[in-house]
Scaffold this active site. Structure first.
Site, mmCIF file in Angstrom:
data_model
loop_
_atom_site.group_PDB
_atom_site.id
_atom_site.type_symbol
_atom_site.label_atom_id
_atom_site.label_comp_id
_atom_site.label_asym_id
_atom_site.label_seq_id
_atom_site.Cartn_x
_atom_site.Cartn_y
_atom_site.Cartn_z
ATOM 1 N N LYS A 88 18.017 2.199 8.885
ATOM 2 C CA LYS A 88 17.155 0.548 7.831
ATOM 3 C C LYS A 88 18.700 -0.328 8.258
ATOM 4 O O LYS A 88 19.458 0.387 7.435
ATOM 5 C CB LYS A 88 16.305 1.176 6.563
ATOM 6 C CG LYS A 88 15.646 0.106 6.491
ATOM 7 C CD LYS A 88 14.287 0.078 6.648
ATOM 8 C CE LYS A 88 13.446 -1.011 6.555
ATOM 9 N NZ LYS A 88 11.561 -0.064 6.813
ATOM 10 N N VAL A 189 -4.278 -8.722 0.671
ATOM 11 C CA VAL A 189 -5.649 -8.645 1.856
ATOM 12 C C VAL A 189 -4.149 -10.177 2.580
ATOM 13 O O VAL A 189 -4.796 -11.212 3.173
ATOM 14 C CB VAL A 189 -6.899 -9.403 1.490
ATOM 15 C CG1 VAL A 189 -7.904 -8.166 0.679
ATOM 16 C CG2 VAL A 189 -6.852 -10.680 0.527
ATOM 17 N N GLY A 190 -3.257 -9.938 2.465
ATOM 18 C CA GLY A 190 -2.399 -10.751 3.835
ATOM 19 C C GLY A 190 -3.264 -10.510 5.215
ATOM 20 O O GLY A 190 -3.847 -9.669 5.806
ATOM 21 N N LYS A 191 -1.710 -9.927 5.613
ATOM 22 C CA LYS A 191 -2.010 -9.456 7.164
ATOM 23 C C LYS A 191 -2.544 -8.188 7.025
ATOM 24 O O LYS A 191 -3.374 -8.416 8.514
ATOM 25 C CB LYS A 191 -0.845 -9.993 7.776
ATOM 26 C CG LYS A 191 -0.629 -11.265 7.881
ATOM 27 C CD LYS A 191 1.182 -11.910 9.281
ATOM 28 C CE LYS A 191 2.076 -10.406 8.709
ATOM 29 N NZ LYS A 191 3.439 -10.774 9.248
ATOM 30 N N VAL A 192 -1.974 -7.086 6.623
ATOM 31 C CA VAL A 192 -2.462 -6.134 6.784
ATOM 32 C C VAL A 192 -4.077 -5.704 5.779
ATOM 33 O O VAL A 192 -4.169 -5.372 7.045
ATOM 34 C CB VAL A 192 -0.945 -4.788 6.696
ATOM 35 C CG1 VAL A 192 -1.740 -3.572 6.842
ATOM 36 C CG2 VAL A 192 0.268 -5.588 7.316
ATOM 37 N N GLY A 193 -4.264 -6.459 5.164
ATOM 38 C CA GLY A 193 -4.846 -6.004 4.196
ATOM 39 C C GLY A 193 -5.957 -6.471 4.856
ATOM 40 O O GLY A 193 -7.428 -6.294 4.993
ATOM 41 N N HIS A 194 -5.834 -8.062 5.242
ATOM 42 C CA HIS A 194 -7.258 -8.957 6.128
ATOM 43 C C HIS A 194 -7.742 -8.451 6.967
ATOM 44 O O HIS A 194 -9.195 -7.738 6.790
ATOM 45 C CB HIS A 194 -6.550 -9.930 6.666
ATOM 46 C CG HIS A 194 -7.657 -10.942 7.751
ATOM 47 N ND1 HIS A 194 -8.770 -11.829 6.352
ATOM 48 C CD2 HIS A 194 -7.601 -11.316 8.386
ATOM 49 C CE1 HIS A 194 -9.285 -12.597 7.816
ATOM 50 N NE2 HIS A 194 -8.431 -11.816 9.469
#
Length: 360
Positions: A88, A189-194
């Site tokens: 990382k 519910v952004g990119k992944v949550g959507h």
């Protein structure tokens, strides 16, 4: 030497959280770059992990974050079945204020100087466009745009992998790998949550969502009017009849305040570092709540970026991400056999794969 620095050195060389192979402090005065690259393990192959761009309160805090995040990537990559160790990088500073093309190019040169021991990608504060710039100086860069030989946004496969982990969780608890008829709460519910909501609706689940951004919620309800909305995360986790809780926003969602009031039977979401501190996994188990380890179920994204190194093929990646179902099921079985929480079982399986690779 400050106490925090003592903590950094202790973590690096002596603690159970340490064992890192290499930590590189990077500086380019001309661009203002200050970065830390931490390589935890290359037992399975070159270390792979994203670049976080964040305004840390101190350099010591940045080093500690890089150490913790790189260790987590070793475990994630091991259980995803990738031929990669964990690494990382963190860039210190506010990306809104100091991120420039010159700085990103300087960072690319720093990564390139490691000769392929570390492969970078996007993380908090860095995006596909940034990786396109980094890649101009470093061929060990993933998360690039399709126009520049990459796979683009990894949210699609991340959500798909979380859904597979949720199906495995449902199989373990209710004997059926479907969310049909179950009430699933999604926090974030952004990119992944959507995308996760789309999978759940298609599977026949009853979905409840919440997000601090009204536009994100509106995008969901415009597309799926049947989805319910909770006022906030606190209201969501207390929802009567909630079967599954999916944290898909910030880390630390499972803590001393939320676990006692959580109504769900299963926790399975995309957020990283969901357990606020050691011991929370035992609190969940004592309440009879099944926890699907976050670094196992959200591995679809790292599966995608790893594939870029071989010429990205979405169908090939989706097959690999589908196996998150089997890996999650194996972790639950190991947890039951050893009498330990799933989080501990996941760690054991990852450590076993890395140990076997070192002996080979």
């Amino acid at each position: 030497m400050t106490d925090v620095t003592d903590g950094v050195l202790h973590t690096l060389f002596r603690s159970e959280q340490g064992g890192h192979e290499q930590v590189v402090l990077c500086q380019d005065r001309a661009s203002g770059l200050k970065a830390v690259i931490a390589i935890h393990s290359t037992a399975l192959g070159p270390a792979l992990g994203g670049t976080r761009f964040y305004p840390y309160a101190s350099e010591e805090e940045a080093v500690l974050d890089a150490l913790n995040l790189s260790r987590g990537m070793s475990y994630k990559n091991a259980l995803a079945g990738l031929e990669h160790g964990g690494g990382k990088a963190v860039i210190i500073g506010d990306p809104e204020l100091i991120k420039t093309e010159e700085l990103l190019l300087a960072y690319g040169r720093m990564v390139a100087s490691l000769g392929g021991r570390y492969v970078t990608a996007c993380d908090v504060g860095t995006y596909v466009a940034d990786m396109d710039v980094v890649a101009r100086e470093c061929r060990w860069t993933t998360g690039r745009s399709p126009e520049n030989g990459g796979a683009g946004d990894s949210s699609v496969l991340t959500a798909f992998g979380v859904f597979q982990g949720m199906r495995a969780s449902a199989q373990h608890v209710w004997g059926d790998p479907t969310l049909r008829g179950r009430v699933v709460g999604v926090a974030g519910v952004g990119k992944v949550g959507h995308y996760l909501v789309e999978h759940l609706v298609q599977d026949g689940a009853e979905v409840v969502v919440t997000d601090v951004r009204e536009e994100s919620v509106r995008r969901i309800t415009d597309k799926f009017p049947q989805v319910r909305v909770a006022a906030d995360t606190d209201a969501l986790i207390r929802t009567e009849g909630l079967d599954v809780y999916a944290p898909c926003a910030l880390g630390g969602a499972l803590n001393d305040d939320t676990v006692p009031v959580l109504t769900a039977r299963i926790v399975c979401g995309a957020a990283n570092n969901q357990l606020a501190h050691p011991g929370v996994e035992k609190d969940l188990e004592e309440r009879g709540i099944l926890y699907a380890p976050d670094y196992v179920v959200n591995a679809g994204g790292v599966i995608q970026v790893a594939d870029e190194l071989h010429g990205f093929d979405f169908d090939r990646c989706k097959v690999k991400a589908t196996k998150i179902f089997d890996t999650t099921s194996a972790i639950f079985a190991r947890a039951k056999e050893d009498g330990i929480p799933p989080a501990a079982a996941a760690d054991r399986l990852a450590e076993q794969r890395m140990a076997e690779a070192r002996r080979a």
